[in-house]
Design an enzyme around this catalytic site. Structure first.
Site, short mmCIF file in Angstrom:
data_model
loop_
_atom_site.label_atom_id
_atom_site.label_comp_id
_atom_site.label_asym_id
_atom_site.label_seq_id
_atom_site.Cartn_x
_atom_site.Cartn_y
_atom_site.Cartn_z
N ASP A 1 0.84 -1.21 0.00
CA ASP A 1 0.00 0.00 0.00
C ASP A 1 0.88 1.26 0.00
O ASP A 1 1.73 1.42 0.87
CB ASP A 1 -0.89 0.06 1.24
N GLU A 19 -11.80 -0.67 1.19
CA GLU A 19 -10.46 -0.33 1.66
C GLU A 19 -9.94 0.96 1.04
O GLU A 19 -10.24 1.31 -0.10
CB GLU A 19 -9.51 -1.47 1.31
C1 FRU Z 1 -5.15 -3.07 1.83
C2 FRU Z 1 -4.92 -3.26 3.31
C3 FRU Z 1 -5.19 -1.97 4.03
C4 FRU Z 1 -4.31 -2.09 5.24
C5 FRU Z 1 -3.10 -2.81 4.68
C6 FRU Z 1 -2.38 -3.70 5.64
O1 FRU Z 1 -4.15 -3.53 1.02
O2 FRU Z 1 -5.74 -4.29 3.81
O3 FRU Z 1 -6.54 -1.79 4.33
O4 FRU Z 1 -4.04 -0.83 5.75
O5 FRU Z 1 -3.56 -3.57 3.60
O6 FRU Z 1 -1.25 -4.26 5.05
#
Ligand code: FRU
Length: 427
Positions: free
Chosen positions: A49, A272
């Site tokens: 991310d 997300e």
């Molecule tokens: C999306 C996610 C986010 C979280 C991160 C954790 O890719 O699930 O919501 O912050 O990955 O690695």
């Protein structure tokens, strides 16, 4: 509760099962297959991310000719499935959006959580503010999944002493900004299905009203015995929402919860990394979601989903009627994830991370069954090619791509569109 920015009722806007029933892969929404870049600028690291450091108006900050990103990061010897447990925020900078230098860990050890998950970063008059997810508790001996929204202020951004690259330091002050209230936002103990979510804060300042907001991923409480989803207890476990908080005083370390903007009760458990991009009076709200977080009976994809409204507060309607804006091809359904879009002139540019290639398993757990060397070989852990998308009212279309991780600054022109995979590029 009302304030000078209060808008009409009817919130949250619902993403309904009948809208989501229309989800399908089409030429307009399927991204091209990704091949690894000839050389990986993030070699040595797994990054996933990612968010660009932006200014108040949402554009990418240009800092002495550099753009800066913050990424969830681990060393690339770590097995991909373990990355969420050890995630740390690192920053990278680039003079051209193609070559990336590794700045190092963003914080100096004072962050909340046993690890940090996604967020956003605001560059405001030389000051850097970072909003992030504190997962678990600092120093815990066993990993927990409590999620709180935290903020850090006091970061300073400067050109490195040797003139090459960017240095971020400063006297960071961290604070927990938001926790779920149990009314609009589900608490851990209320969760009935998969693990609850309360994470991924995204700074957005409304250019029409000047209101300053944080959007985040959450869940709507649905108590047992509720009549939601026609009383179906299984569907009720799917209760994702896009949460919202505001700062009345303008203090970026002082936020109050408001009602969610959108929810997907009976449809999907995880909306997300919500973020909004504003153009010509329209508010485009985007989220990433997974195939496996859709409720039974709905065939969704790992993809970028979007909604549009004439007001930040809605009502929102799904783009393309169903919500899907970009997804992976059917023969590489998990190749990319965690899409973030921003306007560059008339196009929406969308970055994401290159996750697994030639991996066609049904679930993310599938890859954990493979030998370790195979898991590492198949994991991208780097930025994917940037998608170029046209938004036209409620309709969207993928026009083509830029190179892996190419994030143009506002002043940079885009290259000519090329046709791809037998599809004609262009408007
Ligand atoms: C999306 C996610 C986010 C979280 C991160 C954790 O890719 O699930 O919501 O912050 O990955 O690695």
């Amino acid at each position: 509760m009302t304030n000078q920015f209060s808008h009409g009722g009817g919130r949250p806007s619902a993403w309904t099962r009948s809208q989501a029933a229309g989800l399908e892969r089409t030429d307009r929404t399927v991204a091209p297959i990704i091949y690894p870049a000839p050389s990986d600028p993030f070699d040595g690291w797994h990054i996933w991310d990612t968010w660009p450091v932006r200014t108040r108006d949402g554009t990418i900050a240009e800092i002495d000719g550099y753009r800066v990103i913050v990424s969830l990061t681990t060393e690339d010897t770590l097995l991909p499935g373990k990355r969420h447990d050890l995630a740390e925020l690192h920053y990278f900078y680039s003079p051209d959006g193609r070559r990336w230098g590794h700045g190092g860990p963003l914080f100096d050890g004072g962050a909340f959580g046993s690890r940090q998950w996604a967020g956003s970063a605001l560059y405001d008059d030389g000051d850097l503010y970072v909003f992030y997810t504190a997962s678990g508790s600092r120093g815990e001996s066993e990993l927990t999944y409590t999620q709180r929204i935290a903020g850090a202020e006091g970061g300073r951004v400067s050109v490195s002493p040797d003139g090459e690259g960017i240095t971020i330091d400063g006297d960071w002050r961290h604070e927990v900004l938001l926790e779920p209230d149990g009314r609009f936002y589900e608490r851990e103990g209320q969760s009935r299905g998969m693990i609850y979510t309360f994470r991924d804060p995204w700074f957005f300042e409304d250019p029409e009203t000047g209101e300053t907001t944080l959007l985040f991923e959450a869940n709507t409480p649905v108590p047992e015995g509720s009549d939601r989803c026609d009383g179906d207890p299984v569907q009720q476990e799917f209760n994702g929402s896009v949460g919202m908080a505001i700062t009345e005083s303008g203090d970026l370390m002082d936020w109050e919860l408001r009602e969610p903007l959108v929810d997907a009760v009976c449809v999907n458990q995880e909306l997300e990394r919500p973020h909004v991009a504003h153009k010509n009076g329209s508010y485009y709200l985007f989220v990433s979601s997974h195939r496996h977080t859709f409720a039974p009976g709905i065939e969704g994809f790992d993809g970028l989903y979007g909604f549009v409204a004439d007001d930040l507060y809605g009502p929102y309607r799904p783009l393309n009627g169903h919500g899907l804006v970009a997804t992976n091809p059917a023969n590489a359904p998990f190749q990319a994830y965690s899409w973030i879009g921003y306007f560059h002139r008339d196009e929406l540019l969308v970055t994401s991370f290159f996750n697994y290639y030639d991996y066609v398993g049904e679930s993310l757990d599938g890859i954990a069954q493979l030998p370790e060397s195979e898991q590492l070989r198949r994991f991208g852990g780097t930025l994917a090619p940037t998608l170029r998308i046209r938004l036209d009212g409620d309709r969207t279309r993928i026009l083509g791509t830029l190179d892996h991780g190419h994030l143009p600054l506002p002043s940079e022109p885009l290259p000519e569109l090329r046709s791809f995979e037998g599809r004609t590029a262009g408007y």
